[in-house]
Design an enzyme around this catalytic site. Structure first.
Site, PDB file in Angstrom:
ATOM      1  NE  ARG A  59      38.880  12.997  22.206  1.00 55.93           N
ATOM      2  CZ  ARG A  59      39.491  12.804  23.628  1.00 55.93           C
ATOM      3  NH1 ARG A  59      39.785  14.694  24.294  1.00 55.93           N
ATOM      4  NH2 ARG A  59      40.626  13.043  24.013  1.00 55.93           N
ATOM      5  CD  GLN A  91      24.110   7.235  19.269  1.00 62.59           C
ATOM      6  OE1 GLN A  91      24.030   7.914  20.175  1.00 62.59           O
ATOM      7  NE2 GLN A  91      24.672   5.681  19.180  1.00 62.59           N
ATOM      8  CG  ASN A  92      30.258   6.708  16.498  1.00 63.68           C
ATOM      9  OD1 ASN A  92      30.308   6.548  17.944  1.00 63.68           O
ATOM     10  ND2 ASN A  92      31.366   4.596  16.082  1.00 63.68           N
ATOM     11  CG  ASP A  94      35.533   6.710  13.923  1.00 65.73           C
ATOM     12  OD1 ASP A  94      34.380   6.645  12.925  1.00 65.73           O
ATOM     13  OD2 ASP A  94      35.056   6.101  15.436  1.00 65.73           O
ATOM     14  CG  HIS A 109      25.692  12.925  18.145  1.00 63.09           C
ATOM     15  ND1 HIS A 109      25.492  11.658  18.910  1.00 63.09           N
ATOM     16  CD2 HIS A 109      24.157  13.192  17.524  1.00 63.09           C
ATOM     17  CE1 HIS A 109      24.892  11.472  18.877  1.00 63.09           C
ATOM     18  NE2 HIS A 109      24.068  12.446  18.573  1.00 63.09           N
ATOM     19  CB  CYS A 117      32.509  28.997   8.079  1.00 64.85           C
ATOM     20  SG  CYS A 117      32.035  31.064   8.410  1.00 64.85           S
ATOM     21  N   GLY A 175      27.231  -1.112  20.153  1.00 68.04           N
ATOM     22  CA  GLY A 175      28.247  -0.366  20.520  1.00 68.04           C
ATOM     23  C   GLY A 175      28.022   1.221  21.273  1.00 68.04           C
ATOM     24  CB  THR A 176      24.614   3.756  21.312  1.00 65.51           C
ATOM     25  OG1 THR A 176      24.534   4.088  21.530  1.00 65.51           O
ATOM     26  CG2 THR A 176      23.686   2.232  20.670  1.00 65.51           C
ATOM     27  CG  ASN A 201      26.381  -2.151  23.879  1.00 63.31           C
ATOM     28  OD1 ASN A 201      27.457  -1.641  23.325  1.00 63.31           O
ATOM     29  ND2 ASN A 201      26.238  -2.382  25.087  1.00 63.31           N
TER      30      ASN A 201
HETATM   31  P1  OAD Z   1      29.773   5.691  24.849  1.00 64.73           P
HETATM   32  O1  OAD Z   1      30.040   5.494  25.874  1.00 64.73           O
HETATM   33  O2  OAD Z   1      28.156   6.269  26.004  1.00 64.73           O
HETATM   34  O3  OAD Z   1      28.947   3.925  24.878  1.00 64.73           O
HETATM   35  C1  OAD Z   1      29.385   3.499  24.207  1.00 64.73           C
HETATM   36  C2  OAD Z   1      28.597   1.511  24.293  1.00 64.73           C
HETATM   37  O4  OAD Z   1      30.163   0.530  23.778  1.00 64.73           O
HETATM   38  C3  OAD Z   1      28.899   1.417  26.161  1.00 64.73           C
HETATM   39  O5  OAD Z   1      27.376   0.777  25.866  1.00 64.73           O
HETATM   40  C4  OAD Z   1      29.573   0.046  26.053  1.00 64.73           C
HETATM   41  O6  OAD Z   1      29.896  -0.771  27.113  1.00 64.73           O
HETATM   42  C5  OAD Z   1      30.277  -0.208  24.449  1.00 64.73           C
HETATM   43  N1  OAD Z   1      31.209  -0.990  24.812  1.00 64.73           N
HETATM   44  C6  OAD Z   1      32.645  -0.729  24.440  1.00 64.73           C
HETATM   45  N2  OAD Z   1      33.435  -1.187  24.048  1.00 64.73           N
HETATM   46  C7  OAD Z   1      33.420  -1.617  23.471  1.00 64.73           C
HETATM   47  C8  OAD Z   1      33.319  -3.409  22.170  1.00 64.73           C
HETATM   48  N3  OAD Z   1      34.599  -2.961  21.962  1.00 64.73           N
HETATM   49  N4  OAD Z   1      32.234  -3.758  21.275  1.00 64.73           N
HETATM   50  C9  OAD Z   1      30.840  -2.937  21.705  1.00 64.73           C
HETATM   51  N5  OAD Z   1      30.703  -2.417  22.949  1.00 64.73           N
HETATM   52  C10 OAD Z   1      31.612  -2.081  23.592  1.00 64.73           C
HETATM   53  O7  OAD Z   1      28.643   5.855  23.402  1.00 64.73           O
HETATM   54  P2  OAD Z   1      27.927   6.218  22.600  1.00 64.73           P
HETATM   55  O8  OAD Z   1      26.481   5.409  23.017  1.00 64.73           O
HETATM   56  O9  OAD Z   1      28.027   6.509  21.239  1.00 64.73           O
HETATM   57  O10 OAD Z   1      27.180  12.924  21.705  1.00 64.73           O
HETATM   58  O11 OAD Z   1      27.719   7.952  23.838  1.00 64.73           O
HETATM   59  C11 OAD Z   1      26.839   8.866  22.478  1.00 64.73           C
HETATM   60  C12 OAD Z   1      26.021   9.890  22.153  1.00 64.73           C
HETATM   61  O12 OAD Z   1      27.011  10.445  23.889  1.00 64.73           O
HETATM   62  C13 OAD Z   1      28.115  10.428  21.612  1.00 64.73           C
HETATM   63  O13 OAD Z   1      28.096  10.274  20.151  1.00 64.73           O
HETATM   64  C14 OAD Z   1      28.210  11.720  22.136  1.00 64.73           C
HETATM   65  C15 OAD Z   1      28.411  11.081  23.544  1.00 64.73           C
HETATM   66  O14 OAD Z   1      28.137  12.865  24.719  1.00 64.73           O
HETATM   67  C16 OAD Z   1      28.078  13.704  21.415  1.00 64.73           C
HETATM   68  O15 OAD Z   1      28.930  13.835  21.602  1.00 64.73           O
HETATM   69  C17 OAD Z   1      26.605  14.862  21.287  1.00 64.73           C
END
Ligand code: OAD
Length: 234
Positions: A59, A91-92, A94, A109, A117, A175-176, A201
């Protein structure tokens, strides 16, 4: 919306989807291809460190080949031109917000481009692999791990995030999925202090009913349109 001085923006994997970075949930999401318990917990790292390091090495390499999209760029433009405070809590893991030009970014995150380390506690910028157990530049021990908050660990910068939430007049979630706490609970905290709330979203998130307004569609289109509306009202 021009009346809102301080804006707090929570971003998730959806904002980077159009840059070619996998989201976690939903069709083709990372957690469909890999079990969280195998790659994203401290227990997984203790049990099979090579599997976990390989997962994050892939990644880390991949994000360095991706570019920010118009949604990242629009948030950087907002930070630059908005007269109040614009804070991005992401939460990203990148670095696309930073590469688009945002400065006020908190990675709750962790970050792919950072190593931590476990011997001396130092954190440092890191772009290469960790699987080959490179020595820590600070203490020389081969004890570097991804600087990622795994399930069961406490997210970073929570005090600063709560302080920024307290100051916010407008809370925007982009986007979450709203599946992971504490981030999923920020909208309710924002409402408690009287902030207005907006969701952007692709589809309604799990917490969509908590928002005053929701705009559904790809972030690359919705976020620039929202930012231009806001700036036009200045
Ligand atoms: P998710 O994968 O759970 O959710 C991503 C959201 O983005 C979904 O609701 C999609 O519908 C939406 N989406 C997809 N493509 C999109 C686009 N082009 N424009 C707008 N929205 C779009 O990701 P997160 O909510 O970020 O944690 O996940 C939260 C946490 O869960 C992450 O930070 C990670 C994961 O496990 C850790 O790794 C600690």
């Amino acid at each position: 919306m021009a009346a809102h001085r301080n804006i707090l923006i929570l971003t998730g994997a959806g904002i980077s989807a159009e840059s070619g970075i996998d989201t976690f949930r939903g069709g083709g999401g990372l957690w469909e291809q890999h079990r969280v318990e195998d790659v994203a917990t401290p227990e997984a790292f203790a049990r099979d460190p090579d599997l976990v390091l390989r997962f994050y090495d892939m990644r880390r390499a991949a994000i360095q080949t991706r570019e920010p999209n118009p949604a990242h760029a629009a948030l950087a433009r907002l930070e630059q031109l908005w007269p109040g405070e614009v804070t991005v809590v992401t939460q990203n893991v990148d670095d696309l917000h930073e590469r688009a030009g945002s400065h006020n970014v908190m990675h709750m995150h962790g970050e792919h481009l950072s190593a931590w380390c476990t011997a001396c506690g130092e954190r440092m910028g890191w772009t290469g692999p960790l699987l080959d157990r490179p020595p820590c530049p600070s203490c020389d021990e081969p004890s570097l791990r991804p600087d990622i908050v795994w399930f069961g660990e406490i997210p970073y910068r929570m005090e600063e995030i709560h302080a920024a939430l307290d100051r916010a007049d407008l809370f925007v979630s982009i986007g979450t999925s709203g599946a992971v706490y504490p981030a999923a609970g920020f909208v309710r905290l924002a409402r408690e202090i009287g902030a207005e709330t907006l969701e952007i979203n692709l589809e309604p998130s799990q917490g969509t009913h908590w928002f005053d307004e929701a705009r559904h569609g790809p972030a690359g289109r919705q976020v620039p349109a929202w930012v231009e509306e806001l700036l036009a009202g200045l």
